[in-house]
Scaffold this motif. Sequence first.
Motif, short mmCIF file in Angstrom:
data_model
loop_
_atom_site.label_atom_id
_atom_site.label_comp_id
_atom_site.label_asym_id
_atom_site.label_seq_id
_atom_site.Cartn_x
_atom_site.Cartn_y
_atom_site.Cartn_z
N TYR A 370 37.57 37.11 54.02
CA TYR A 370 38.50 36.86 52.92
C TYR A 370 39.18 35.49 53.07
O TYR A 370 40.38 35.39 53.33
CB TYR A 370 39.56 37.95 52.82
CG TYR A 370 38.99 39.31 52.51
CD1 TYR A 370 38.55 39.63 51.23
CD2 TYR A 370 38.88 40.28 53.52
CE1 TYR A 370 38.03 40.89 50.95
CE2 TYR A 370 38.35 41.53 53.26
CZ TYR A 370 37.93 41.83 51.97
OH TYR A 370 37.40 43.07 51.71
N PRO A 371 38.42 34.41 52.92
CA PRO A 371 39.00 33.07 53.10
C PRO A 371 40.11 32.79 52.09
O PRO A 371 40.08 33.27 50.95
CB PRO A 371 37.82 32.14 52.91
CG PRO A 371 36.83 32.92 52.13
CD PRO A 371 36.99 34.34 52.54
N ILE A 372 41.07 32.00 52.51
CA ILE A 372 42.18 31.64 51.63
C ILE A 372 41.68 30.71 50.53
O ILE A 372 40.99 29.73 50.78
CB ILE A 372 43.30 30.95 52.43
CG1 ILE A 372 43.92 31.93 53.43
CG2 ILE A 372 44.38 30.40 51.50
CD1 ILE A 372 44.94 31.28 54.35
N ALA A 373 42.04 31.04 49.29
CA ALA A 373 41.67 30.20 48.15
C ALA A 373 42.81 29.25 47.78
O ALA A 373 42.59 28.14 47.30
CB ALA A 373 41.33 31.07 46.95
N GLY A 374 44.05 29.68 47.98
CA GLY A 374 45.20 28.87 47.62
C GLY A 374 46.44 29.73 47.60
O GLY A 374 46.42 30.89 48.03
N VAL A 375 47.53 29.16 47.10
CA VAL A 375 48.76 29.93 46.96
C VAL A 375 49.19 29.96 45.50
O VAL A 375 48.88 29.06 44.71
CB VAL A 375 49.91 29.36 47.83
CG1 VAL A 375 49.57 29.46 49.30
CG2 VAL A 375 50.26 27.93 47.43
N LEU A 376 49.90 31.01 45.17
CA LEU A 376 50.45 31.20 43.83
C LEU A 376 51.96 31.08 43.95
O LEU A 376 52.61 31.90 44.60
CB LEU A 376 50.06 32.59 43.31
CG LEU A 376 50.48 32.96 41.90
CD1 LEU A 376 49.69 32.19 40.87
CD2 LEU A 376 50.29 34.47 41.68
N LEU A 377 52.53 30.03 43.37
CA LEU A 377 53.98 29.85 43.42
C LEU A 377 54.62 30.83 42.45
O LEU A 377 54.46 30.73 41.24
CB LEU A 377 54.34 28.41 43.04
CG LEU A 377 55.83 28.04 43.14
CD1 LEU A 377 56.32 28.13 44.57
CD2 LEU A 377 56.07 26.64 42.58
N THR A 378 55.31 31.81 43.00
CA THR A 378 55.87 32.89 42.18
C THR A 378 57.37 32.77 41.98
O THR A 378 57.95 33.51 41.18
CB THR A 378 55.57 34.25 42.82
OG1 THR A 378 56.06 34.26 44.17
CG2 THR A 378 54.07 34.51 42.84
N LYS A 379 58.03 31.86 42.69
CA LYS A 379 59.49 31.75 42.62
C LYS A 379 59.98 31.55 41.19
O LYS A 379 61.00 32.11 40.79
CB LYS A 379 59.96 30.60 43.52
CG LYS A 379 61.46 30.41 43.55
CD LYS A 379 61.86 29.23 44.42
CE LYS A 379 61.95 29.60 45.87
NZ LYS A 379 62.54 28.51 46.70
N PHE A 380 59.25 30.78 40.42
CA PHE A 380 59.65 30.51 39.03
C PHE A 380 58.62 31.07 38.05
O PHE A 380 58.40 30.51 36.98
CB PHE A 380 59.82 29.01 38.82
CG PHE A 380 60.97 28.42 39.61
CD1 PHE A 380 62.27 28.56 39.17
CD2 PHE A 380 60.73 27.75 40.79
CE1 PHE A 380 63.34 28.03 39.90
CE2 PHE A 380 61.78 27.21 41.53
CZ PHE A 380 63.08 27.35 41.08
N ALA A 381 58.00 32.18 38.42
CA ALA A 381 56.95 32.75 37.57
C ALA A 381 57.50 33.49 36.36
O ALA A 381 56.76 33.80 35.44
CB ALA A 381 56.07 33.69 38.38
N GLY A 382 58.78 33.82 36.37
CA GLY A 382 59.36 34.48 35.22
C GLY A 382 59.10 35.97 35.20
O GLY A 382 58.99 36.61 36.24
N ARG A 383 58.93 36.53 34.01
CA ARG A 383 58.83 37.97 33.85
C ARG A 383 57.95 38.31 32.66
O ARG A 383 57.70 37.49 31.79
CB ARG A 383 60.22 38.57 33.66
CG ARG A 383 60.94 38.04 32.42
CD ARG A 383 62.42 38.41 32.40
NE ARG A 383 63.13 37.73 31.32
CZ ARG A 383 63.36 38.26 30.13
NH1 ARG A 383 62.90 39.48 29.82
NH2 ARG A 383 64.03 37.60 29.22
N GLU A 384 57.50 39.54 32.65
CA GLU A 384 56.71 40.03 31.52
C GLU A 384 57.65 40.49 30.41
O GLU A 384 58.69 41.10 30.67
CB GLU A 384 55.84 41.20 31.95
CG GLU A 384 54.82 40.86 33.02
CD GLU A 384 54.04 42.07 33.48
OE1 GLU A 384 53.95 43.05 32.70
OE2 GLU A 384 53.55 42.08 34.62
N ASP A 385 57.26 40.18 29.18
CA ASP A 385 58.07 40.62 28.05
C ASP A 385 57.15 40.81 26.84
O ASP A 385 56.59 39.84 26.33
CB ASP A 385 59.15 39.59 27.73
CG ASP A 385 60.05 40.01 26.58
OD1 ASP A 385 60.96 40.82 26.80
OD2 ASP A 385 59.81 39.54 25.44
#
Length: 513
Positions: A370-385
């Motif tokens: 399972y090699p690393i593909a990258g990172v997902l910056l979630t700090k400012f990802a917001g919310r579902e609405d």
Amino acid sequence: MRRYLSTIKYVLGISLVLGVTGCSDQLDEVQPQTSLNRDLILSDPNAAMTLYYGVYGSFRSYHNTLFTLGEMRSEIWADGLFTESEDGGLRNYYTHNIDANNVPAANWAGFYSLLDKINTAIKLFPQAPVPEDQKSRVLAEMHGLRAFVYYTMLKTWGGVPLSTEPVTQVGGLEDLYRERATPEAVMEQVKADIEQSLTLFSGDNALTASFTGTSKHIYWNRAATLTLKGDAYIWSGTHMGGGGADFATAQQALEEVTTIGGLGLVENYADLFNPAREANNREIIFAISYEKDEATAGVYSSFRVNTTQASTLLLDPLTNPRTVSQAYPFLAGASRVGMSESMIEKLQHIEDERVNATFEVMYRNVPPTYPIAGVLLTKFAGREDAGVQLYDIDFPVYRYADVLLLLAEAKAKQGMDPSVEINLIRERAYGSDYVPYTDGSQQEDLRAILEEDLREFIGEGKRWWSLRRAGDEWVFEYVDPVYLASEQAYKLLLPISVGMLNSDPKLKQTPGY
């Protein structure tokens, strides 16, 4: 004025100051903002407050600039893994691929447009038909904002042209020529605006004025001015000969912030980036506002992943396997900037709630490695609405964690013990069983502060400034010398473009370029 069109856009960012947004060929039909609004502002309180709110609307448009200038030249995103074509513009920042012919943030990053609006408010509000206490509060905020903008410009370019009056008329191009003030003169202006802001606040520690009708801390306030004072005086103590006296002044200002009621660290780090918890958030001192159905925080689109890849990349493949799209079904963007494996390894700590609330690692579905593909910056990802992703998280410019780490830095630079402030940050991050920091040498203390700073503020546009404020030697310790070596110290400041130099005979290039 049509004959000036080819050059005027380089001079003090005047094409933006005059409000030219897409019809630059109509420059001769445009009037400066002050002459358009002056009479109305001086006669109508609603018009005056429209100017006030407009300054903050303009400030929000610099979110991308503030983030990029403050973070992208640091080590966080250098040589990162990403799944799509790399963002070449951002790469130029973290590889320091910068010279007089490859100038990032050209035309002073457009800051003079914002400064003109602030200058207009400072010029007109003393005569505006609003209550005196409201007038003083607005002026206090505007002086604080102007100090912040000029401080940001000083850190970016060193000496810059100083303009504290709004543009009211343009008789000829020569009226717009401005030479670069010395760095010392710019810092003097910053400090003068800070003191004027504090005088006008007159001890008013309300984090938001009642006339704004909001409980979010999205308007400049006295705590923000004091935090800026601490920040700027540490800088001048480090870089401009202020030494111990400036460090002591910074310490005093920052300690005063810690006595202001209603401020402190929130218990749960993730609550800082939860739109439902922005009202009266005790840690936020000043933030850029984002609300539903308003402008969206598009700054981070290159730090996410597209929907096709989201359906195949995995999160936690060994312990809780799920695709990115299962975890974040409406998140959109592109993976064009990332972290290196070494940075991911350095930051990952199962008990550090800051990192867990900041990004997630994406893995390729290739068992068993399972090699690393990258990172997902979630700090400012917001919310579902209602089936869409809302990017409505406020962007903190200053928060209480800044105060603690700035205070720790001011103490460390005076040979004092910064462990109390460092440990408040660590305890929130790791819980009650955190490993306490004990006072060491000045170098050990500063390194400990910078390590907490790294983890605390990812994505908040602060890491480059933190390294710079700590001292040039720390920049060269953390940034890969392949990209920025000590003999390239001139690159700590940005150049200005050849076009700017050709258009204004009073301008000189940043030293070293």
